[in-house]
Design an enzyme around this catalytic site. Structure first.
Site, short mmCIF file in Angstrom:
data_model
loop_
_atom_site.label_atom_id
_atom_site.label_comp_id
_atom_site.label_asym_id
_atom_site.label_seq_id
_atom_site.Cartn_x
_atom_site.Cartn_y
_atom_site.Cartn_z
N ASN A 201 -0.83 5.65 2.76
CA ASN A 201 -1.06 6.12 1.39
C ASN A 201 -2.20 7.12 1.39
OD1 ASN A 201 -1.19 6.43 -1.35
ND2 ASN A 201 -1.90 4.37 -1.80
N GLU B 191 -1.12 -5.35 3.56
CA GLU B 191 -1.36 -4.46 4.69
C GLU B 191 -1.05 -5.16 6.01
OE1 GLU B 191 -4.87 -1.58 2.87
OE2 GLU B 191 -5.33 -2.98 4.49
N SER C 10 -5.19 5.39 -1.15
CA SER C 10 -5.16 3.94 -1.06
C SER C 10 -6.45 3.34 -1.62
CB SER C 10 -4.99 3.51 0.40
OG SER C 10 -5.02 2.11 0.52
N SER C 11 -6.29 2.36 -2.50
CA SER C 11 -7.46 1.67 -3.06
C SER C 11 -8.05 0.76 -2.00
CB SER C 11 -7.06 0.86 -4.29
OG SER C 11 -6.57 1.69 -5.31
N GLY D 279 -2.73 -3.25 -1.82
CA GLY D 279 -1.44 -3.82 -1.49
C GLY D 279 -1.46 -4.54 -0.16
N THR E 49 -1.92 2.46 -7.98
CA THR E 49 -3.03 3.19 -8.60
C THR E 49 -2.53 4.15 -9.67
OG1 THR E 49 -4.33 3.04 -6.56
CG2 THR E 49 -4.96 4.74 -8.14
N SER F 114 0.84 -1.18 0.00
CA SER F 114 0.00 0.00 0.00
C SER F 114 0.89 1.25 0.00
CB SER F 114 -0.91 0.00 1.22
OG SER F 114 -1.72 1.16 1.25
N GLY F 115 0.66 2.12 -0.96
CA GLY F 115 1.47 3.32 -1.08
C GLY F 115 2.65 3.19 -2.01
#
Length: 967
Positions: free
Chosen positions: A210, A436, A213-214, A434, A159, A154-155
């Protein structure tokens, strides 16, 4: 074995393969084990001495030796000089700069990579991966459909990478030169790109790791027609984190769309949505923080472009505002037997929520405070405790938002998806959450990390394991490269018959209250033999720890079963179905109300639903050609251009980058079946001057195919252009290619050489075809020119002969007509005038010489001779020696005519007549009358013996004069 075993898999990496061989060409492979011997340490130190050159390694397979340390140093050196993309064999490593780099993704850069004959020769870029997938579709290399797998923590920039990929395809696959479909293509590409802001606004949130973040996974299929033009797209989503609507972790935010409304709405919209300035909403924490994604206007414009009308937008935003109002409801309970009460301030928010959701406030409050129990055929109302009321409130908000998000995805698909008959191939872009690991991890993190485990397993099965197993099965002498296989972790999570998910589903389907300690005991009892799960016996909160490929994560058991059940009270669904908001009524009309039964075994849980959708995704990935992009997060704080070695090395080891580089550098990244190899490159030997002795190709004769491949490779090795390459590579060209039992294994360098030779042969063939065609055209043009000349000559001669014939016939007709007309006039004149024979018989007296000389006549009443004006009277009078004129003229016109004929002008009382027979040229008389002439002025048939006088004459001739002979 994966489907990639049956195709030509051209990768960017593999230009340099170091030492090592397969089947007689022994190739040494360094072990990535961290305990390095002295020799390896010396090689590493020697490699790292020249730090100024480390950033020049655009492909990590060129690094020698390949160790985590050398790879890390190269990435750090490239990151320091702002180079963020690096090839790592079959994958592309992308480091997040955490700052805008506008010149890296411009339209000119896209065109440069798209138009390049060999994009792999350019600097590493995400556009190289995109272009490779696009050219695979153009070349129809099996499997034709492509998948771009973007993974990372994540981050790490997944995306943004997915956004760049979509923009690239919307640019290069939209051919503006196609006039008929230009407007359609532009509309589709615009809509495909506009789906991103909407999906990110409703599905992304600001987290600790992030800012964008998605909170859901998506697989976007870009649909291409037979000309590889973009004609549509479709979006598949996976597991929206809807719990974030009602419960935001500490220092994190809700979904972007709520903050966009709060910061970007006009005063009129705020009034309509009941969101005045300065109003605090419990479900909007950290609203003072501003991120780049807080652009309400961009989201609204994207909705307009996708076709969401203003009224629909108004309904949608009213629903979102109603969700925020629900978050401010606080319940208090004094007596458990009575329904919970609302404080005074909460009553105001309840009324606002009811107005915005277009439902009665009393029914809304009742559905939140009282639940209905089924006792046989009767319904029993039971008051809810404070915790239950809050849970029902949160459940209402989550189910509304989840259904709203699902409606948006459906609307986007209806707007951008093309008809199945119009597209034949697709390029998929996978962007999932991502890996986590937070302080408190629950069911959401378990599903997210499970999805990442599946993707990592796909990479391992497709590349790390499958390639090496294929080397052995094809007869190559290969030393296995060790890698981290996460299959045991997947067995723990989803295995059969007992796994974490199966136990969760079993507990969720039982119609009883769940207990965290009981669930922990069951996990310990059933899964104690698996090494990937452990427990902390000294922890106060029941939890279990899973050893993922990216690290260990501790999951809290409390509330996990309830989240897996995802119960929706039927009273809430019925209430929403009665809403006067047409959008809210529409999205809940077809939703089935799930009422738990006594058995409770048919209920679909969150885990089972997510597992099924993920398995569907993996089936798609297995039938496509995958392209991997590993996004790396350089530092945990998202600071621009900051490189933390510990953070990066952990990610490199987790995703198997070092092992990937080992296999790519030591192996053969391109594998082509014999038949496909001969079909594509057999023409090199066919048009070569070297005797090859290739047999005819038979699809069922493997031995003949193998002989043909070996002969073809021998022809290539004897080529003149092959010798310099051998010298440049110390004569190790045998390590570039190997014939297995059913396939040809190639390095990238050998594939490039074969493609160069094939292109050269095709150019020669094309040149020969062009020469033959041009010669044929020239001959045909000359023959046509000669034929046209002959035809023109014949036609022109025929036209001249025909014209001459027409002229001759016309001349003859004119001559005959003229002769006939002359004869006719002569005959008519002779009949109209005196007979010449009678004139000859008469005794003609001599004319006075003076009169003859002057051309005058002597009249009896005028002493001097009078000149005659013109023919015929002048001729008659001038020729007569003695003339007696008998003028019998009556009427004014006749008298004037006689006077004009004699031309007796009055000049001071004297008359003078001047002859003008020569000027008037009235020589119509063919015979000269003799004797007396009698002039009768009457209408005469003398039409052929006179001529109309000049327009300047006073009178108009002698049409009415009849000359008759008198004896």
């Amino acid at each position: 074995m994966t489907s990639a075993d049956k195709r030509t898999n051209v990768r960017e990496g593999g230009h340099s393969n170091g030492g090592g061989t397969v089947k007689g060409f022994v190739r040494k492979v360094h072990s990535p084990h961290p305990s390095l011997n002295d020799s390896l340490e010396g090689e590493i130190q020697a490699f790292l001495i020249d730090e100024d050159q480390l950033h020049t390694y655009d492909d990590l397979t060129k690094v020698n030796p390949v160790t985590p340390t050398t790879v890390l140093k190269c990435l750090q050196a490239r990151y320091r000089v702002k180079v963020f993309y690096t090839h790592a064999g079959c994958t592309l490593v992308a480091l997040n700069p955490f700052q805008p780099i506008p010149d890296l993704y411009t339209l000119d850069v896209m065109k440069e990579y798209h138009c390049a004959p060999q994009p792999q020769e350019f600097k590493p870029h995400i556009f190289i991966v995109a272009e490779e997938a696009y050219r695979n579709v153009q070349n129809q290399l099996e499997p034709v459909n492509q998948s771009l797998v973007v993974s990372g923590e994540s981050g790490a920039g997944k995306t943004w990478t997915s956004r760049c990929l979509m923009k690239y395809y919307a640019t290069v696959a939209a051919a503006s030169s196609v006039v008929n479909s230009q407007d359609t293509v532009e509309r589709i590409e615009r809509r495909v790109l506009d789906s991103n802001p909407i999906m990110e606004a409703f599905g992304n949130a600001c987290t600790l790791r992030n800012n964008n973040s998605s909170r859901f996974g998506k697989y976007i299929q870009l649909q291409l027609d037979r000309r590889q033009l973009l004609v549509g797209a479709s979006v598949q989503t996976y597991l929206l984190e809807k719990t974030r609507v009602a419960c935001q972790p500490a220092n994190e935010r809700n979904f972007h769309i709520f903050y966009q409304m709060l910061k970007g709405a006009t005063d009129e919209q705020r009034k309509e949505w009941k969101m005045p300035c300065g109003k605090h909403f419990v479900w909007l924490p950290n609203s003072e923080k501003t991120v780049e994604e807080d652009s309400f206007q961009e989201t609204v414009e994207a909705m307009v472009h996708l076709g969401i009308k203003a009224e629909r937008q108004r309904q949608l935003f009213r629903i979102l505002s109603g969700i925020l109002q629900l978050g401010n409801l606080n319940f208090s309970s004094m007596d458990e037997s009575q329904p919970c009460d609302l404080d005074e301030q909460s009553k105001d928010f309840l009324q606002r929520a009811a107005d915005l959701l277009c439902v009665p406030a009393e029914e809304l409050l009742m559905s939140l405070r009282v639940r209905t129990l089924k006792a046989g055929k009767q319904s029993v109302l039971k008051p809810c405790c404070r915790a239950e009321c809050s849970m029902r409130r949160d459940c209402l908000a989550k189910v509304i938002y989840a259904q709203l998000f699902e409606w948006l995805v459906t609307f986007i698909n209806n707007s951008i998806c093309a008809d199945k008959s119009t597209w034949c191939n697709f390029i998929g872009v996978l962007d999932v959450y991502g890996f986590e690991c937070f302080q408190i991890n629950n069911l959401e993190q378990l599903c997210i990390n499970y999805a990442n485990e599946k993707l990592q397993q796909h990479f391992v099965a497709h590349y790390l394991r499958a390639q090496q197993e294929e080397y052995v099965s094809e007869g190559l002498e290969w030393s296995f490269v060790k890698y981290q296989d996460n299959q045991s972790c997947l067995d723990l999570l989803e295995g059969s018959p007992v796994s974490v998910f199966s136990l969760l589903n079993e507990e969720s389907r039982l119609n009883r209250a769940s207990d965290a300690k009981t669930m922990k005991v069951r996990l310990e009892k059933e899964l104690s033999n698996n090494a990937n799960i452990s427990w902390d016996k000294f922890s106060k909160q029941p939890h279990f720890t899973v050893a993922h490929y990216a690290g260990q994560v501790a999951y809290q058991i409390q509330g996990m079963v309830e989240k897996n059940k995802d119960p929706v009270p039927p009273e809430l669904i019925k209430l929403l179905q009665k809403s006067e908001n047409s959008l809210l009524h529409h999205i809940f009309t077809d939703k089935e109300t799930e009422i738990p039964t006594s058995k409770g075994l048919s209920k679909v849980t969150v885990v089972s639903k997510f597992k099924n959708s993920l398995e569907s995704l993996m089936r798609i990935l297995h039938t496509t050609t995958p392209h991997y992009t590993r996004c790396i997060k350089p530092n945990p704080d998202c600071k621009p251009l900051t490189f933390k070695k510990e953070e990066v090395i952990m990610q490199l080891e987790a995703c198997g980058i070092v092992e990937t580089i080992h296999i790519s550098a030591a192996g053969f990244p391109i594998r082509i079946p014999f038949k496909g190899f001969m079909q594509r490159y057999g023409l090199i030997a066919k048009y070569s001057h070297v005797k090859s002795g290739i047999h005819s190709i038979d699809a069922g004769a493997d031995y003949i195919l193998r002989c043909g491949v070996e002969n073809l490779l021998s022809v290539v090795s004897q080529h003149e252009a092959f010798d310099p390459l051998c010298k440049d590579n110390s004569g190790k060209h045998n390590s570039w290619v190997h014939c297995g039992r059913t396939k040809v294994f190639l390095t990238q360098l050998m594939l490039d050489f074969l493609e160069y030779q094939r292109k050269k042969v095709l150019c020669q063939c094309a040149f020969s075809i062009q020469c033959c065609w041009l010669r044929y055209q020239r001959r045909r043009r000359c023959a046509r020119l000669l034929s046209a000349t002959r035809i023109q000559a014949v036609v022109r001669s025929w036209l001249v002969r025909r014209q001459l014939q027409r002229w001759n016939r016309a001349a003859a007709v004119i001559q005959n007509t003229w002769r006939m007309w002359r004869a006719l006039l002569k005959a008519l004149a002779e009949t109209e005038l005196d007979d010449a024979k009678d004139l000859l018989e008469a005794d003609v007296p001599q004319l006075n010489a003076i009169i003859r000389e002057r051309g005058s006549v002597q009249l009896s009443f005028i002493q001097k001779p009078v000149s005659v004006r013109g023919w015929p009277l002048g001729l008659a009078l001038a020729s007569a020696p003695s003339i007696t004129m008998s003028l019998t003229a009556t009427g004014f016109q006749k008298m004037v005519s006689v006077m004009a004929s004699l031309n007796l002008p009055s000049r001071r009382g004297e008359y003078k007549l001047e002859p003008n027979q020569y000027s008037q040229e009235l020589a119509s008389i063919r015979a000269q009358p003799k004797g007396s002439v009698k002039l009768h002025y009457r209408r005469s048939p003398l039409l052929y013996a006179d001529r109309k006088p000049d327009m300047k004459s006073d009178m108009s001739g002698f049409n009415a004069i009849l000359l008759e002979k008198t004896l």
